[in-house]
Design an enzyme around this catalytic site. Sequence first.
Site, PDB file in Angstrom:
ATOM      1  N   GLY A 111       0.728  -1.389   0.179  1.00  0.00           N
ATOM      2  CA  GLY A 111       0.122   0.076   0.101  1.00  0.00           C
ATOM      3  C   GLY A 111       0.706   1.175  -0.168  1.00  0.00           C
ATOM      4  O   GLY A 111       1.960   1.093   0.563  1.00  0.00           O
ATOM      5  N   ARG A 133      -2.348   8.082   3.846  1.00  0.00           N
ATOM      6  CA  ARG A 133      -2.369   9.180   5.318  1.00  0.00           C
ATOM      7  C   ARG A 133      -1.378   9.611   5.786  1.00  0.00           C
ATOM      8  O   ARG A 133      -1.285  10.446   6.788  1.00  0.00           O
ATOM      9  CB  ARG A 133      -3.471   8.302   5.979  1.00  0.00           C
ATOM     10  CG  ARG A 133      -4.860   7.967   5.616  1.00  0.00           C
ATOM     11  CD  ARG A 133      -5.674   6.932   6.121  1.00  0.00           C
ATOM     12  NE  ARG A 133      -5.254   5.752   5.949  1.00  0.00           N
ATOM     13  CZ  ARG A 133      -5.807   4.455   6.397  1.00  0.00           C
ATOM     14  NH1 ARG A 133      -6.718   4.594   7.204  1.00  0.00           N
ATOM     15  NH2 ARG A 133      -5.479   3.477   5.964  1.00  0.00           N
ATOM     16  N   GLY A 146      -6.433  -4.075  -3.034  1.00  0.00           N
ATOM     17  CA  GLY A 146      -6.884  -4.407  -1.406  1.00  0.00           C
ATOM     18  C   GLY A 146      -6.051  -5.687  -0.978  1.00  0.00           C
ATOM     19  O   GLY A 146      -5.273  -6.213  -1.619  1.00  0.00           O
ATOM     20  N   THR A 147      -6.523  -6.037   0.331  1.00  0.00           N
ATOM     21  CA  THR A 147      -5.473  -6.711   1.106  1.00  0.00           C
ATOM     22  C   THR A 147      -5.619  -8.145   0.661  1.00  0.00           C
ATOM     23  O   THR A 147      -4.726  -9.047   0.598  1.00  0.00           O
ATOM     24  CB  THR A 147      -5.878  -6.575   2.734  1.00  0.00           C
ATOM     25  OG1 THR A 147      -7.353  -6.741   2.860  1.00  0.00           O
ATOM     26  CG2 THR A 147      -5.407  -5.162   3.141  1.00  0.00           C
ATOM     27  N   ASN A 154      -0.903   4.457  10.555  1.00  0.00           N
ATOM     28  CA  ASN A 154      -1.760   4.800   9.229  1.00  0.00           C
ATOM     29  C   ASN A 154      -1.185   6.332   8.998  1.00  0.00           C
ATOM     30  O   ASN A 154      -1.228   6.857   7.937  1.00  0.00           O
ATOM     31  CB  ASN A 154      -3.298   4.815   9.091  1.00  0.00           C
ATOM     32  CG  ASN A 154      -3.665   3.439   9.238  1.00  0.00           C
ATOM     33  OD1 ASN A 154      -3.053   2.614   8.452  1.00  0.00           O
ATOM     34  ND2 ASN A 154      -4.552   3.130  10.053  1.00  0.00           N
ATOM     35  N   LYS A 195      39.052  11.924  16.544  1.00  0.00           N
ATOM     36  CA  LYS A 195      38.646  11.203  15.121  1.00  0.00           C
ATOM     37  C   LYS A 195      39.779  10.339  15.157  1.00  0.00           C
ATOM     38  O   LYS A 195      40.976  10.846  15.044  1.00  0.00           O
ATOM     39  CB  LYS A 195      38.667  12.240  14.138  1.00  0.00           C
ATOM     40  CG  LYS A 195      37.937  11.205  12.768  1.00  0.00           C
ATOM     41  CD  LYS A 195      38.528  12.139  11.574  1.00  0.00           C
ATOM     42  CE  LYS A 195      40.007  11.618  11.154  1.00  0.00           C
ATOM     43  NZ  LYS A 195      40.535  11.882   9.918  1.00  0.00           N
ATOM     44  N   TYR A 207      41.803  19.072  19.495  1.00  0.00           N
ATOM     45  CA  TYR A 207      41.199  18.516  18.469  1.00  0.00           C
ATOM     46  C   TYR A 207      42.557  17.307  18.337  1.00  0.00           C
ATOM     47  O   TYR A 207      43.549  17.739  17.704  1.00  0.00           O
ATOM     48  CB  TYR A 207      41.040  19.191  16.947  1.00  0.00           C
ATOM     49  CG  TYR A 207      40.834  18.279  15.864  1.00  0.00           C
ATOM     50  CD1 TYR A 207      39.914  17.133  15.703  1.00  0.00           C
ATOM     51  CD2 TYR A 207      41.729  18.195  14.860  1.00  0.00           C
ATOM     52  CE1 TYR A 207      39.915  16.168  14.795  1.00  0.00           C
ATOM     53  CE2 TYR A 207      41.668  17.349  13.639  1.00  0.00           C
ATOM     54  CZ  TYR A 207      40.574  16.426  13.674  1.00  0.00           C
ATOM     55  OH  TYR A 207      40.570  15.508  12.638  1.00  0.00           O
ATOM     56  N   ALA A 222      45.854  22.457  26.834  1.00  0.00           N
ATOM     57  CA  ALA A 222      44.624  23.198  26.332  1.00  0.00           C
ATOM     58  C   ALA A 222      44.722  23.692  24.972  1.00  0.00           C
ATOM     59  O   ALA A 222      45.772  24.187  24.666  1.00  0.00           O
ATOM     60  CB  ALA A 222      44.092  24.289  27.321  1.00  0.00           C
ATOM     61  N   TYR A 275      45.665  17.248   8.302  1.00  0.00           N
ATOM     62  CA  TYR A 275      45.170  17.659   6.590  1.00  0.00           C
ATOM     63  C   TYR A 275      45.847  18.521   6.000  1.00  0.00           C
ATOM     64  O   TYR A 275      45.931  19.926   6.556  1.00  0.00           O
ATOM     65  CB  TYR A 275      43.719  17.689   6.713  1.00  0.00           C
ATOM     66  CG  TYR A 275      42.819  17.896   5.230  1.00  0.00           C
ATOM     67  CD1 TYR A 275      43.094  16.743   4.440  1.00  0.00           C
ATOM     68  CD2 TYR A 275      41.973  18.888   5.031  1.00  0.00           C
ATOM     69  CE1 TYR A 275      42.485  16.729   3.341  1.00  0.00           C
ATOM     70  CE2 TYR A 275      41.439  18.697   3.740  1.00  0.00           C
ATOM     71  CZ  TYR A 275      41.754  17.643   2.958  1.00  0.00           C
ATOM     72  OH  TYR A 275      41.109  17.619   1.645  1.00  0.00           O
TER      73      TYR A 275
HETATM   74  C1  UD1 Z   1      -7.062  -3.144   7.355  1.00  0.00           C
HETATM   75  C2  UD1 Z   1      -8.092  -4.075   7.772  1.00  0.00           C
HETATM   76  C3  UD1 Z   1      -8.835  -3.630   8.740  1.00  0.00           C
HETATM   77  C4  UD1 Z   1      -8.090  -3.523  10.039  1.00  0.00           C
HETATM   78  C5  UD1 Z   1      -6.765  -2.777   9.868  1.00  0.00           C
HETATM   79  C6  UD1 Z   1      -5.755  -2.714  10.880  1.00  0.00           C
HETATM   80  C7  UD1 Z   1      -8.612  -4.866   5.299  1.00  0.00           C
HETATM   81  C8  UD1 Z   1      -9.547  -4.772   4.339  1.00  0.00           C
HETATM   82  N1  UD1 Z   1      -9.075  -4.011   6.582  1.00  0.00           N
HETATM   83  O1  UD1 Z   1      -7.596  -1.753   7.125  1.00  0.00           O
HETATM   84  O2  UD1 Z   1      -9.968  -4.661   8.924  1.00  0.00           O
HETATM   85  O3  UD1 Z   1      -8.734  -3.233  11.207  1.00  0.00           O
HETATM   86  O4  UD1 Z   1      -6.198  -2.918   8.543  1.00  0.00           O
HETATM   87  O5  UD1 Z   1      -4.755  -2.041  10.674  1.00  0.00           O
HETATM   88  O6  UD1 Z   1      -7.929  -5.749   5.231  1.00  0.00           O
HETATM   89  N2  UD1 Z   1      -1.867  -3.482   1.426  1.00  0.00           N
HETATM   90  C9  UD1 Z   1      -1.329  -4.216   0.211  1.00  0.00           C
HETATM   91  N3  UD1 Z   1      -2.054  -4.118  -0.902  1.00  0.00           N
HETATM   92  C10 UD1 Z   1      -2.940  -3.447  -1.026  1.00  0.00           C
HETATM   93  C11 UD1 Z   1      -3.807  -2.668   0.402  1.00  0.00           C
HETATM   94  C12 UD1 Z   1      -3.155  -2.934   1.562  1.00  0.00           C
HETATM   95  O7  UD1 Z   1      -0.178  -4.618   0.270  1.00  0.00           O
HETATM   96  O8  UD1 Z   1      -3.834  -3.466  -2.057  1.00  0.00           O
HETATM   97  C13 UD1 Z   1      -0.994  -3.621   2.700  1.00  0.00           C
HETATM   98  C14 UD1 Z   1      -0.760  -2.180   3.038  1.00  0.00           C
HETATM   99  O9  UD1 Z   1       0.518  -1.940   2.852  1.00  0.00           O
HETATM  100  C15 UD1 Z   1      -0.763  -2.435   4.776  1.00  0.00           C
HETATM  101  C16 UD1 Z   1      -1.710  -3.404   5.130  1.00  0.00           C
HETATM  102  O10 UD1 Z   1      -2.017  -4.047   3.673  1.00  0.00           O
HETATM  103  O11 UD1 Z   1       0.498  -2.790   5.286  1.00  0.00           O
HETATM  104  C17 UD1 Z   1      -3.154  -2.845   5.459  1.00  0.00           C
HETATM  105  O12 UD1 Z   1      -3.660  -2.017   4.389  1.00  0.00           O
HETATM  106  P1  UD1 Z   1      -4.205  -0.611   4.912  1.00  0.00           P
HETATM  107  O13 UD1 Z   1      -4.708   0.379   3.843  1.00  0.00           O
HETATM  108  O14 UD1 Z   1      -3.452   0.005   6.046  1.00  0.00           O
HETATM  109  O15 UD1 Z   1      -5.556  -1.248   5.603  1.00  0.00           O
HETATM  110  P2  UD1 Z   1      -6.569  -0.512   6.576  1.00  0.00           P
HETATM  111  O16 UD1 Z   1      -7.465   0.259   5.631  1.00  0.00           O
HETATM  112  O17 UD1 Z   1      -5.455  -0.097   7.760  1.00  0.00           O
HETATM  113 MG    MG Z   2      -3.589   0.089   8.173  1.00  0.00          MG
END
Ligand code: UD1
Ligand code: MG
Length: 453
Positions: free
Chosen positions: A11, A15, A77-78, A226, A349, A364, A378, A385
């Site tokens: 990700g 934020r 997404g995760t 975050n 150094k 020094y 002192a 150098y």
């Molecule tokens: C996620 C969880 C949420 C949980 C929270 C805890 C999901 C959908 N939600 O939300 O339930 O309470 O973490 O911190 O899982 N990442 C990827 N690829 C992606 C998206 C994210 O590798 O496409 C990685 C990010 O780098 C990060 C982690 O997954 O390390 C979580 O992503 P983040 O966007 O922080 O999820 P949250 O909105 O915090």
């Molecule tokens: Mg997170």
Amino acid sequence: MSLDIVILAAGQGTRMKSRLPKVLHPLAGKPLVLYSVQEATSVCQRSPVLVIGHGGDAVKQAVGEAARFVEQPEQLGTGHAVLQARDLLAGQGQYVIVFYADMPLLQASTLHKLYEAQQSNSGPFSMLTVVTENTRGFGRIVRDTQGDFCAIVEEVQATPEQLAIREVNPGVYCFDADWLWSRLDQLPLSPKGEYYLTDLGAIAVGEKATIKAIPMDDPDEALGINTRVHLAEAETMLRHRVNEQLMLSGVTIIDPAATYIEPTVQVGQDSIILPNTHLRGSTVIGQECTIGPNTVIEDSTIGDRCVVTASFLESATMEDDVDMGPFGHLRKGAYLESHVHMGNFGEIKNSRLRRGVKMGHFSYLGDADVGEESNIGAGTITCNYDGRNKHKTIVGQHVFIGSDTMLVAPVTLGDEARTGAGSVVTHDVPPGTLVYGVPAHLPNSASDKKQEG
Ligand code: UD1
Ligand code: MG
């Protein structure tokens, strides 16, 4: 060993409002991602699989050999992120732990407990939960009237009743591997246009499977970063953890809230750390030392019974019973043998001060070797150098360097040599002789003798 670990780090970390990928932001001196990699490594023999995407090359470089990498070209997404590890891991481990790289306070022992819980679970996965008033935007854990797990609902999609739930998802799961790899394709597209790993909860419940959702003992471990506000909170908690461990092991810390010790540092018993002291990197402090106030020590080794007051040390070594400061600076390669005394406003150094050398004020020394029990007056300076190259200054034992002496390197002063105040020493000085003046010379005329007297 039938466990694999997948850590999600693709990700962007929007934020954080940063050009640096979120997981590379430093926490107590090292990038966030290294904390999760380190904990994973101590639970699992095989190196963890890191899913990278945003800033992937930089993340790879920071982590190096410690992980295997798979890329998630688009951050969908995760759940989609975990899918990227399927080709590498399907048919390998029997279990897969998945967690997020933005959780630096998570401890290996907690991961281990989760792994054990899943080993005795007939259902497809176990996960950690946190019960907290500070829900921080985490997904909510929805349970039925029996208290059994029903679903994880993301905050943005939660109903007002669900928002009132105080049990939340820190994002740490242990899956039956075959189940995980075969169900990821079934994840629905979320209203946000992402595939949420958390929707595996509803899929499992639809299959009437048992999910173990286990509240964590220490909610602090669940702190997910975050924003930079969370980063500062994690820094405070980590500092607290490190300082507490040190105090319990016999170190006095006068004000733990104002003492900044990285987790990699060691401090010996009965040492006292005064406020606003920063101990960093591979620093090792011996026993019965007094360090600070207002001191920074980086990658340095300090012996027993040393006193370091309001000073700055980088890659330096100090044997036992050395005292320095206030306002001293040891740079790379400074080596102070036992019983050296270095007073205020000194800089050293790449030099060795042998046993019992005294350097009281405003000096020094660079690229020098000073013999036992010699006295540096002192304001003494090694002119090491010449504009192109660095040169060595060798000072023998029991030498007395007068105040404000310039030692123009390369130059050697024999044992028991002496220099007069204000000398500019451009030639070697034989043992047991006095030189003085500009340029420094032996006492050779009647007037010189008179001056010397
Ligand atoms: C996620 C969880 C949420 C949980 C929270 C805890 C999901 C959908 N939600 O939300 O339930 O309470 O973490 O911190 O899982 N990442 C990827 N690829 C992606 C998206 C994210 O590798 O496409 C990685 C990010 O780098 C990060 C982690 O997954 O390390 C979580 O992503 P983040 O966007 O922080 O999820 P949250 O909105 O915090
Ligand atoms: Mg997170």
